[in-house]
Write a protein that holds these residues in place. Structure first.
Motif, short mmCIF file in Angstrom:
data_model
loop_
_atom_site.label_atom_id
_atom_site.label_comp_id
_atom_site.label_asym_id
_atom_site.label_seq_id
_atom_site.Cartn_x
_atom_site.Cartn_y
_atom_site.Cartn_z
N ALA A 1 -15.59 -21.85 27.22
CA ALA A 1 -16.46 -20.80 27.75
C ALA A 1 -16.56 -19.62 26.79
O ALA A 1 -17.64 -19.06 26.57
CB ALA A 1 -15.94 -20.33 29.11
N VAL A 2 -15.45 -19.26 26.16
CA VAL A 2 -15.46 -18.17 25.19
C VAL A 2 -16.28 -18.55 23.96
O VAL A 2 -17.04 -17.74 23.43
CB VAL A 2 -14.01 -17.79 24.79
N ALA A 3 -16.16 -19.79 23.51
CA ALA A 3 -16.94 -20.25 22.35
C ALA A 3 -18.43 -20.22 22.65
O ALA A 3 -19.23 -19.76 21.83
CB ALA A 3 -16.50 -21.65 21.94
N VAL A 4 -18.81 -20.69 23.82
CA VAL A 4 -20.24 -20.67 24.20
C VAL A 4 -20.74 -19.23 24.29
O VAL A 4 -21.85 -18.92 23.83
CB VAL A 4 -20.45 -21.43 25.53
N ALA A 5 -19.94 -18.35 24.86
CA ALA A 5 -20.34 -16.94 24.96
C ALA A 5 -20.49 -16.31 23.58
O ALA A 5 -21.42 -15.52 23.34
CB ALA A 5 -19.33 -16.17 25.80
N ALA A 6 -19.59 -16.65 22.65
CA ALA A 6 -19.68 -16.09 21.30
C ALA A 6 -20.92 -16.58 20.58
O ALA A 6 -21.61 -15.81 19.90
CB ALA A 6 -18.43 -16.45 20.51
N ILE A 7 -21.23 -17.86 20.73
CA ILE A 7 -22.44 -18.41 20.09
C ILE A 7 -23.69 -17.78 20.68
O ILE A 7 -24.62 -17.40 19.96
CB ILE A 7 -22.45 -19.95 20.22
N ALA A 8 -23.72 -17.64 22.00
CA ALA A 8 -24.88 -17.01 22.65
C ALA A 8 -25.03 -15.56 22.21
O ALA A 8 -26.15 -15.09 21.97
CB ALA A 8 -24.74 -17.11 24.17
N ALA A 9 -23.93 -14.84 22.09
CA ALA A 9 -23.99 -13.44 21.65
C ALA A 9 -24.50 -13.33 20.22
O ALA A 9 -25.28 -12.43 19.89
CB ALA A 9 -22.60 -12.81 21.76
N TYR A 10 -24.09 -14.26 19.36
CA TYR A 10 -24.57 -14.25 17.97
C TYR A 10 -26.08 -14.45 17.92
O TYR A 10 -26.79 -13.71 17.24
CB TYR A 10 -23.87 -15.34 17.16
N TYR A 11 -26.58 -15.45 18.65
CA TYR A 11 -28.02 -15.69 18.64
C TYR A 11 -28.79 -14.55 19.28
O TYR A 11 -29.87 -14.18 18.82
CB TYR A 11 -28.35 -17.02 19.34
N TYR A 12 -28.25 -13.95 20.31
CA TYR A 12 -28.89 -12.80 20.93
C TYR A 12 -28.98 -11.64 19.94
O TYR A 12 -30.04 -11.03 19.78
CB TYR A 12 -28.12 -12.37 22.19
N ALA A 13 -27.88 -11.35 19.26
CA ALA A 13 -27.86 -10.24 18.30
C ALA A 13 -28.80 -10.51 17.13
O ALA A 13 -29.51 -9.60 16.68
CB ALA A 13 -26.44 -10.01 17.80
N SER A 14 -28.84 -11.74 16.65
CA SER A 14 -29.73 -12.05 15.53
C SER A 14 -31.19 -11.97 15.95
O SER A 14 -32.04 -11.50 15.18
CB SER A 14 -29.41 -13.41 14.92
N ASN A 15 -31.50 -12.39 17.17
CA ASN A 15 -32.88 -12.28 17.65
C ASN A 15 -33.29 -10.83 17.85
O ASN A 15 -34.43 -10.46 17.56
CB ASN A 15 -33.05 -13.06 18.95
N VAL A 16 -32.39 -10.00 18.33
CA VAL A 16 -32.69 -8.57 18.49
C VAL A 16 -32.94 -7.95 17.12
O VAL A 16 -33.87 -7.16 16.95
CB VAL A 16 -31.54 -7.86 19.24
N SER A 17 -32.12 -8.31 16.15
CA SER A 17 -32.29 -7.79 14.79
C SER A 17 -33.64 -8.22 14.21
O SER A 17 -34.35 -7.40 13.62
CB SER A 17 -31.16 -8.28 13.91
#
Length: 74
Positions: A25-41
């Motif tokens: 669950a932590v790994a999935v959350a970290a991957i989702a956060a990375y993609y969210y941050a890159s899309n916002v950028s």
């Protein structure tokens, strides 16, 4: 009740399974956060480019209109 007894009889295995589940669950959350941050950028960069292009077009239109006004008064 037999299912509960089976789960509690192997406490070490249950702890390991819960640990693996939490880590997944932590790994999935970290991957989702990375993609969210890159899309916002990327969205921010695209908005900046679009704003700069719009500002340039408006500046050109204002320059043309100002030049035309000076031609009218001459």
């Amino acid at each position: 009740m037999k299912i509960l007894e089976k789960l509690t009889s192997k406490k070490g295995q249950l702890s390991m399974e819960i640990g693996i589940l939490v880590m997944a669950a932590v790994a999935v959350a970290a991957i989702a956060a990375y993609y969210y941050a890159s899309n916002v950028s990327n969205s921010g960069k695209q908005i900046t480019n679009s704003t700069n292009q719009t500002t340039q077009v408006l500046a050109n239109a204002i320059s043309s209109a100002t030049a035309e006004l000076s031609n009218i008064t001459d």
